[in-house]
Design a protein around this motif. Sequence first.
Motif, PDB file in Angstrom:
ATOM      1  N   ASN A   1      -5.314  30.017  -5.425  1.00  0.00           N
ATOM      2  CA  ASN A   1      -4.817  31.401  -5.283  1.00  0.00           C
ATOM      3  C   ASN A   1      -3.805  31.949  -6.301  1.00  0.00           C
ATOM      4  O   ASN A   1      -3.380  32.921  -6.415  1.00  0.00           O
ATOM      5  CB  ASN A   1      -4.067  31.624  -3.735  1.00  0.00           C
ATOM      6  N   LYS A   2      -3.690  31.157  -7.321  1.00  0.00           N
ATOM      7  CA  LYS A   2      -2.949  31.415  -8.644  1.00  0.00           C
ATOM      8  C   LYS A   2      -1.426  32.046  -8.210  1.00  0.00           C
ATOM      9  O   LYS A   2      -1.086  32.840  -8.831  1.00  0.00           O
ATOM     10  CB  LYS A   2      -3.532  32.347  -9.474  1.00  0.00           C
ATOM     11  N   VAL A   3      -0.945  31.151  -7.306  1.00  0.00           N
ATOM     12  CA  VAL A   3       0.406  31.046  -7.017  1.00  0.00           C
ATOM     13  C   VAL A   3       1.384  31.026  -8.268  1.00  0.00           C
ATOM     14  O   VAL A   3       1.340  29.814  -8.776  1.00  0.00           O
ATOM     15  CB  VAL A   3       0.974  30.341  -5.827  1.00  0.00           C
ATOM     16  N   GLY A   4       2.430  31.989  -8.578  1.00  0.00           N
ATOM     17  CA  GLY A   4       3.094  31.781  -9.732  1.00  0.00           C
ATOM     18  C   GLY A   4       4.309  30.849  -9.490  1.00  0.00           C
ATOM     19  O   GLY A   4       5.207  30.492 -10.357  1.00  0.00           O
ATOM     20  N   LEU A   5       5.048  31.056  -8.345  1.00  0.00           N
ATOM     21  CA  LEU A   5       5.917  30.350  -7.767  1.00  0.00           C
ATOM     22  C   LEU A   5       5.993  29.816  -6.279  1.00  0.00           C
ATOM     23  O   LEU A   5       5.623  30.617  -5.386  1.00  0.00           O
ATOM     24  CB  LEU A   5       7.332  31.379  -7.886  1.00  0.00           C
ATOM     25  N   THR A   6       6.376  28.774  -6.145  1.00  0.00           N
ATOM     26  CA  THR A   6       6.394  28.075  -4.438  1.00  0.00           C
ATOM     27  C   THR A   6       7.816  27.716  -4.417  1.00  0.00           C
ATOM     28  O   THR A   6       8.482  27.216  -5.274  1.00  0.00           O
ATOM     29  CB  THR A   6       5.590  26.837  -4.483  1.00  0.00           C
ATOM     30  N   MET A   7       8.254  28.426  -3.409  1.00  0.00           N
ATOM     31  CA  MET A   7       9.730  28.033  -2.840  1.00  0.00           C
ATOM     32  C   MET A   7       9.665  27.337  -1.315  1.00  0.00           C
ATOM     33  O   MET A   7       8.940  27.790  -0.414  1.00  0.00           O
ATOM     34  CB  MET A   7      10.707  29.433  -2.719  1.00  0.00           C
ATOM     35  N   VAL A   8      10.470  26.424  -1.408  1.00  0.00           N
ATOM     36  CA  VAL A   8      10.168  25.298  -0.241  1.00  0.00           C
ATOM     37  C   VAL A   8      11.465  25.422   0.579  1.00  0.00           C
ATOM     38  O   VAL A   8      12.765  25.263   0.276  1.00  0.00           O
ATOM     39  CB  VAL A   8      10.297  23.797  -0.818  1.00  0.00           C
ATOM     40  N   GLY A   9      11.447  25.733   1.898  1.00  0.00           N
ATOM     41  CA  GLY A   9      12.613  25.985   2.704  1.00  0.00           C
ATOM     42  C   GLY A   9      12.604  24.491   3.730  1.00  0.00           C
ATOM     43  O   GLY A   9      13.664  24.429   4.216  1.00  0.00           O
ATOM     44  N   SER A  10      11.598  23.711   3.645  1.00  0.00           N
ATOM     45  CA  SER A  10      11.661  22.762   4.568  1.00  0.00           C
ATOM     46  C   SER A  10      12.265  21.335   4.038  1.00  0.00           C
ATOM     47  O   SER A  10      11.813  21.005   3.021  1.00  0.00           O
ATOM     48  CB  SER A  10      10.281  22.306   5.099  1.00  0.00           C
ATOM     49  N   GLU A  11      13.351  20.991   4.426  1.00  0.00           N
ATOM     50  CA  GLU A  11      14.114  19.714   3.906  1.00  0.00           C
ATOM     51  C   GLU A  11      13.144  18.577   4.042  1.00  0.00           C
ATOM     52  O   GLU A  11      13.154  17.574   3.095  1.00  0.00           O
ATOM     53  CB  GLU A  11      15.385  19.608   4.546  1.00  0.00           C
ATOM     54  N   GLU A  12      12.361  18.486   5.076  1.00  0.00           N
ATOM     55  CA  GLU A  12      11.706  17.216   5.098  1.00  0.00           C
ATOM     56  C   GLU A  12      10.437  17.245   4.200  1.00  0.00           C
ATOM     57  O   GLU A  12      10.127  16.067   3.691  1.00  0.00           O
ATOM     58  CB  GLU A  12      10.765  17.614   6.730  1.00  0.00           C
ATOM     59  N   LEU A  13      10.001  18.450   3.771  1.00  0.00           N
ATOM     60  CA  LEU A  13       8.875  18.289   2.826  1.00  0.00           C
ATOM     61  C   LEU A  13       9.484  17.925   1.334  1.00  0.00           C
ATOM     62  O   LEU A  13       9.168  17.217   0.602  1.00  0.00           O
ATOM     63  CB  LEU A  13       8.092  19.670   2.769  1.00  0.00           C
ATOM     64  N   LEU A  14      10.789  18.394   1.014  1.00  0.00           N
ATOM     65  CA  LEU A  14      11.470  18.035   0.182  1.00  0.00           C
ATOM     66  C   LEU A  14      11.804  16.746  -0.096  1.00  0.00           C
ATOM     67  O   LEU A  14      11.408  15.862  -1.323  1.00  0.00           O
ATOM     68  CB  LEU A  14      12.631  18.851  -0.051  1.00  0.00           C
ATOM     69  N   VAL A  15      12.024  15.985   0.885  1.00  0.00           N
ATOM     70  CA  VAL A  15      12.510  14.302   0.777  1.00  0.00           C
ATOM     71  C   VAL A  15      11.230  13.750   0.737  1.00  0.00           C
ATOM     72  O   VAL A  15      11.118  12.661   0.027  1.00  0.00           O
ATOM     73  CB  VAL A  15      13.155  14.127   2.277  1.00  0.00           C
ATOM     74  N   GLU A  16      10.040  14.288   1.193  1.00  0.00           N
ATOM     75  CA  GLU A  16       8.701  13.552   1.112  1.00  0.00           C
ATOM     76  C   GLU A  16       8.074  13.828  -0.222  1.00  0.00           C
ATOM     77  O   GLU A  16       7.361  13.076  -0.507  1.00  0.00           O
ATOM     78  CB  GLU A  16       7.819  14.492   2.139  1.00  0.00           C
ATOM     79  N   GLY A  17       8.603  14.601  -1.038  1.00  0.00           N
ATOM     80  CA  GLY A  17       8.336  14.847  -2.352  1.00  0.00           C
ATOM     81  C   GLY A  17       7.409  15.845  -2.729  1.00  0.00           C
ATOM     82  O   GLY A  17       6.414  15.825  -3.725  1.00  0.00           O
ATOM     83  N   ILE A  18       7.353  17.093  -2.205  1.00  0.00           N
ATOM     84  CA  ILE A  18       6.500  17.945  -2.294  1.00  0.00           C
ATOM     85  C   ILE A  18       6.668  18.742  -3.792  1.00  0.00           C
ATOM     86  O   ILE A  18       5.512  19.035  -4.516  1.00  0.00           O
ATOM     87  CB  ILE A  18       6.792  19.441  -1.180  1.00  0.00           C
ATOM     88  N   VAL A  19       7.886  18.781  -4.422  1.00  0.00           N
ATOM     89  CA  VAL A  19       8.055  19.257  -5.758  1.00  0.00           C
ATOM     90  C   VAL A  19       7.357  18.396  -6.682  1.00  0.00           C
ATOM     91  O   VAL A  19       6.738  18.801  -7.486  1.00  0.00           O
ATOM     92  CB  VAL A  19       9.509  19.442  -5.728  1.00  0.00           C
ATOM     93  N   ASP A  20       7.373  17.035  -6.514  1.00  0.00           N
ATOM     94  CA  ASP A  20       6.710  16.277  -7.517  1.00  0.00           C
ATOM     95  C   ASP A  20       5.225  16.497  -7.341  1.00  0.00           C
ATOM     96  O   ASP A  20       4.596  16.436  -8.564  1.00  0.00           O
ATOM     97  CB  ASP A  20       6.819  14.610  -7.065  1.00  0.00           C
ATOM     98  N   LYS A  21       4.593  16.605  -6.333  1.00  0.00           N
ATOM     99  CA  LYS A  21       3.083  16.763  -6.181  1.00  0.00           C
ATOM    100  C   LYS A  21       2.759  18.219  -6.716  1.00  0.00           C
ATOM    101  O   LYS A  21       1.720  18.127  -7.280  1.00  0.00           O
ATOM    102  CB  LYS A  21       2.850  17.028  -4.784  1.00  0.00           C
TER     103      LYS A  21
END
Length: 418
Positions: free
Chosen positions: A61-81
């Motif tokens: 969907n050509k998303v230009g920016l993703t912002m993560v509110g979930s601490e669990e996903l951050l610890v899981e490594g969503i940013v790296d992916k």
Amino acid sequence: MRILIIGSGGREHAIAWKFAQNSKVEKIYVSPGNAGTELLDRCENIELSNIEEMVNFAKKNKVGLTMVGSEELLVEGIVDKFEEKGLIVFGPDKKSAILEGSKAYSKDFMKKYGVKTAAYEIFNDYDGAIKYLDKIEYPTVIKASGLAAGKGVIIAQNKVEAVEAVKDMMLDHKFSEAGSEIVIEEFLEGVEASILSITDGNTIVPFISAKDHKKIGEGEIGLNTGGMGVIAPNPYVTPDIMKGFINDIMTPTLEGLKAENMKFNGVIFFGLMITKKGIYSLEYNMRLGDPETQAVLPLMENDFLEILEMCIDGNLDKVEMNWKDASACCVVGVSGGYPENYKKGYEIRGLLDVEDLVFIAGAKLEKGKILTNGGRVINIVSLGETLEVACKNTYSSMEKINFEGLYCRKDIGKIDNL
């Protein structure tokens, strides 16, 4: 610009609301979102069950920016992916997210880099922790090291309460695996403060201060919650206190980030305690706070998206933050029984009668009705020329809201002498 926000609470509703003020934002997707984001202009709720689906959706969907509110996903490594696929995401990578994911790690980080914080010990075994309780003064603070949705902190007034807290965490797994490792910490007497900030790894820019109210009961008694209300700016954060924060906490934190090669574009939430001996760091969160975000963003005069873009481009040192000359008060309406057992599915009435800001936290839209769908249900936010005016307006609006079991604290914003 298309934006993806990961999360479902009042924080995510407030973030989407702030992004929607920028005319170049074409679409805001929120996963999974709630009734508030579903009704917001240019906003769409989507169901994405895991990181892989989120990455694929953002690419498709050509998303230009993703912002993560979930601490669990951050610890899981969503940013790296996301970054592996060339996607722009605002948040810490897995290496940096451990500053929130492990209180034990963060305390050792503070000690290593000279961040002013309370004395502490870390325990992985129950017997060792129990023996240590004979050597300390009370009250004391016992924390589950892992993620516990803001509820894994117990202030034990005596040894009996301390033993019970350690048992709950380490043997009975009240906070699941979050309590398999605990931190026993010196009790600091004073007033809590929250300072949200953003960093590009070279600069930290603090936002206006806030004061959260964590306990379920008025007068700060009872169980910890995810937050029952917040005010901003925090009246206890004087210029001298802010100077102490910058010198003794923020600056050494930045030095530590650089030394540990924790370079990321994201948020650092400083949880603080103001005492008669100055300001101390309690903890780091690596995403915007809830409900602090709901009070802070309405006071922000800057365009939020532009600030984040400057951060991503490495130009954070050129940012000049501007804030409204006003106070904000946010009161959280929760389901009866929260933070323990509560029921869902009750219709929320009176929303259209409220002229102040309403951020939905735990509610869903079903057949044209907004129904409760969580513990923290609704956030009412009012701005005023003084804190007293802001709080009065917020409570006037909250009186117009009704759902079965509705409870809110009546003392949000009440100021006591330090």
